[in-house]
Each structure stands twice: as structure tokens, then as C-alpha cells.
Design a protein around this motif. Structure first.
Motif, PDB file in Angstrom:
ATOM      1  N   ARG A  24       0.838  -1.202   0.000  1.00 46.71           N
ATOM      2  CA  ARG A  24       0.000   0.000   0.000  1.00 46.71           C
ATOM      3  C   ARG A  24       0.877   1.258   0.000  1.00 46.71           C
ATOM      4  O   ARG A  24       0.652   2.181  -0.773  1.00 46.71           O
ATOM      5  CB  ARG A  24      -0.941  -0.010   1.201  1.00 46.71           C
ATOM      6  CG  ARG A  24      -1.908   1.163   1.221  1.00 46.71           C
ATOM      7  CD  ARG A  24      -2.950   1.071   2.326  1.00 46.71           C
ATOM      8  NE  ARG A  24      -2.356   0.915   3.627  1.00 46.71           N
ATOM      9  CZ  ARG A  24      -2.469  -0.172   4.401  1.00 46.71           C
ATOM     10  NH1 ARG A  24      -3.168  -1.201   3.997  1.00 46.71           N
ATOM     11  NH2 ARG A  24      -1.895  -0.220   5.581  1.00 46.71           N
ATOM     12  N   TRP A  25       1.894   1.275   0.861  1.00 46.30           N
ATOM     13  CA  TRP A  25       2.809   2.413   0.945  1.00 46.30           C
ATOM     14  C   TRP A  25       3.512   2.636  -0.398  1.00 46.30           C
ATOM     15  O   TRP A  25       3.622   3.760  -0.871  1.00 46.30           O
ATOM     16  CB  TRP A  25       3.820   2.148   2.060  1.00 46.30           C
ATOM     17  CG  TRP A  25       4.936   3.114   2.138  1.00 46.30           C
ATOM     18  CD1 TRP A  25       4.910   4.350   2.717  1.00 46.30           C
ATOM     19  CD2 TRP A  25       6.257   2.932   1.634  1.00 46.30           C
ATOM     20  NE1 TRP A  25       6.153   4.944   2.590  1.00 46.30           N
ATOM     21  CE2 TRP A  25       6.993   4.086   1.931  1.00 46.30           C
ATOM     22  CE3 TRP A  25       6.892   1.892   0.953  1.00 46.30           C
ATOM     23  CZ2 TRP A  25       8.329   4.240   1.570  1.00 46.30           C
ATOM     24  CZ3 TRP A  25       8.213   2.040   0.600  1.00 46.30           C
ATOM     25  CH2 TRP A  25       8.917   3.203   0.910  1.00 46.30           C
ATOM     26  N   PHE A  26       3.986   1.566  -1.012  1.00 47.10           N
ATOM     27  CA  PHE A  26       4.699   1.668  -2.283  1.00 47.10           C
ATOM     28  C   PHE A  26       3.781   2.188  -3.399  1.00 47.10           C
ATOM     29  O   PHE A  26       4.134   3.101  -4.138  1.00 47.10           O
ATOM     30  CB  PHE A  26       5.294   0.313  -2.668  1.00 47.10           C
ATOM     31  CG  PHE A  26       6.228   0.384  -3.833  1.00 47.10           C
ATOM     32  CD1 PHE A  26       7.572   0.614  -3.637  1.00 47.10           C
ATOM     33  CD2 PHE A  26       5.753   0.243  -5.130  1.00 47.10           C
ATOM     34  CE1 PHE A  26       8.452   0.697  -4.722  1.00 47.10           C
ATOM     35  CE2 PHE A  26       6.615   0.320  -6.217  1.00 47.10           C
ATOM     36  CZ  PHE A  26       7.963   0.553  -6.008  1.00 47.10           C
ATOM     37  N   ILE A  27       2.606   1.608  -3.500  1.00 48.05           N
ATOM     38  CA  ILE A  27       1.650   2.002  -4.546  1.00 48.05           C
ATOM     39  C   ILE A  27       1.236   3.461  -4.381  1.00 48.05           C
ATOM     40  O   ILE A  27       1.067   4.185  -5.366  1.00 48.05           O
ATOM     41  CB  ILE A  27       0.429   1.056  -4.548  1.00 48.05           C
ATOM     42  CG1 ILE A  27       0.867  -0.325  -5.055  1.00 48.05           C
ATOM     43  CG2 ILE A  27      -0.710   1.609  -5.386  1.00 48.05           C
ATOM     44  CD1 ILE A  27      -0.142  -1.432  -4.825  1.00 48.05           C
ATOM     45  N   GLU A  28       1.111   3.900  -3.138  1.00 49.62           N
ATOM     46  CA  GLU A  28       0.722   5.291  -2.885  1.00 49.62           C
ATOM     47  C   GLU A  28       1.881   6.269  -3.082  1.00 49.62           C
ATOM     48  O   GLU A  28       1.722   7.467  -2.925  1.00 49.62           O
ATOM     49  CB  GLU A  28       0.143   5.429  -1.476  1.00 49.62           C
ATOM     50  CG  GLU A  28      -1.197   4.731  -1.328  1.00 49.62           C
ATOM     51  CD  GLU A  28      -1.716   4.713   0.103  1.00 49.62           C
ATOM     52  OE1 GLU A  28      -1.033   5.230   1.005  1.00 49.62           O
ATOM     53  OE2 GLU A  28      -2.821   4.175   0.305  1.00 49.62           O
ATOM     54  N   GLY A  29       3.069   5.754  -3.422  1.00 52.10           N
ATOM     55  CA  GLY A  29       4.207   6.624  -3.704  1.00 52.10           C
ATOM     56  C   GLY A  29       4.980   7.077  -2.485  1.00 52.10           C
ATOM     57  O   GLY A  29       5.724   8.060  -2.545  1.00 52.10           O
ATOM     58  N   GLY A  30       4.851   6.370  -1.383  1.00 50.40           N
ATOM     59  CA  GLY A  30       5.515   6.756  -0.142  1.00 50.40           C
ATOM     60  C   GLY A  30       7.021   6.861  -0.247  1.00 50.40           C
ATOM     61  O   GLY A  30       7.653   7.676   0.435  1.00 50.40           O
ATOM     62  N   GLN A  31       7.632   6.069  -1.107  1.00 46.93           N
ATOM     63  CA  GLN A  31       9.081   6.063  -1.260  1.00 46.93           C
ATOM     64  C   GLN A  31       9.593   7.340  -1.912  1.00 46.93           C
ATOM     65  O   GLN A  31      10.787   7.623  -1.887  1.00 46.93           O
ATOM     66  CB  GLN A  31       9.555   4.820  -2.015  1.00 46.93           C
ATOM     67  CG  GLN A  31       9.251   4.825  -3.493  1.00 46.93           C
ATOM     68  CD  GLN A  31       7.823   4.437  -3.860  1.00 46.93           C
ATOM     69  OE1 GLN A  31       6.924   4.399  -3.041  1.00 46.93           O
ATOM     70  NE2 GLN A  31       7.604   4.169  -5.128  1.00 46.93           N
TER      71      GLN A  31
END
Length: 116
Positions: A21-28
Motif C-alpha cells: 500500500r505504501w509503495f503504490i501510494e508513492g511513499g518512497q
């Protein structure tokens, strides 16, 4: 997301839901991670780089087969979790010249909250 599916296939793991979820939402892409290899161009290499760092540091620790290194900072420290079915796994941390990694965050969510 295609990159996550490729990583799961390459490492024969199921990535945790919180990480996906974090990755897909662009958290990185957050400015808090400047100097940290945490995004798509590096994810295929991080496990290998972590193993090299352990070896170069003289550590006898061996990353578990179901470990997923999701971040490496400046080439001398890395963070990973164990892909064992937990949706929000604890995060292990290793810094150069230490004998072995330690659990530094009780969950991936805690890592994110502390980091950003």
C-alpha cells in the motif's frame, strides 16, 4: 503494481500489505528518504547489496531466504523485513561493522511514521 509482482516472483515471497500500500501510494518518493535507495530502480539489487555489506563487515549473519531488503542508506546501513505472512512486519536494521541486524521498529508502519 508490476514491479511488486516481479519482486515477489524473483524472491518467491509475498510482500506485506502495508508495504504494498505504501509503495503504490508513492511513499518512497518522500523527501525524508533522500540518500536512501528505497525506490524502484534499486529494489532488484538491495538484497544482494545487503549481503555484500554483511560480508564486507565481517558479519557471519546470513539474511533469511524470505527477507526483503527494502532500503539501503548510503551503502552502510539497510532495513528489511521477513515475508512470513504478517501484514505489518517488524523491521530489522543493520549498520556497517555490527555483528548482526536488530529489530529497530515493531512494524513497517512504525518505520514509516518515524521516518517521515
Amino acid at each position: 503494481m508490476e514491479i511488486l509482482e516481479k519482486l515477489e516472483k524473483k524472491y518467491q515471497i509475498m510482500l506485506p500489505k502495508t508495504y504494498k500500500r505504501w509503495f503504490i501510494e508513492g511513499g518512497q518518493k518522500n523527501d525524508s528518504f533522500i540518500g536512501t535507495d528505497i525506490d524502484e530502480p534499486y529494489l532488484n539489487e538491495l538484497n544482494d547489496w545487503a549481503k555484500e555489506l554483511l560480508e564486507d563487515s565481517g558479519s557471519e549473519y546470513i539474511l533469511p531466504e524470505n527477507a526483503f531488503v527494502f532500503a539501503m542508506h548510503q551503502g552502510y546501513q539497510f532495513m528489511y523485513f521477513i515475508c512470513d505472512g504478517h501484514d505489518d512486519p517488524e523491521v530489522w536494521y543493520y549498520i556497517e561493522d555490527e555483528p548482526m541486524p536488530v529489530v529497530k521498529w515493531k512494524s513497517f508502519s512504525d518505520f514509516i511514521h518515524e521516518s517521515v
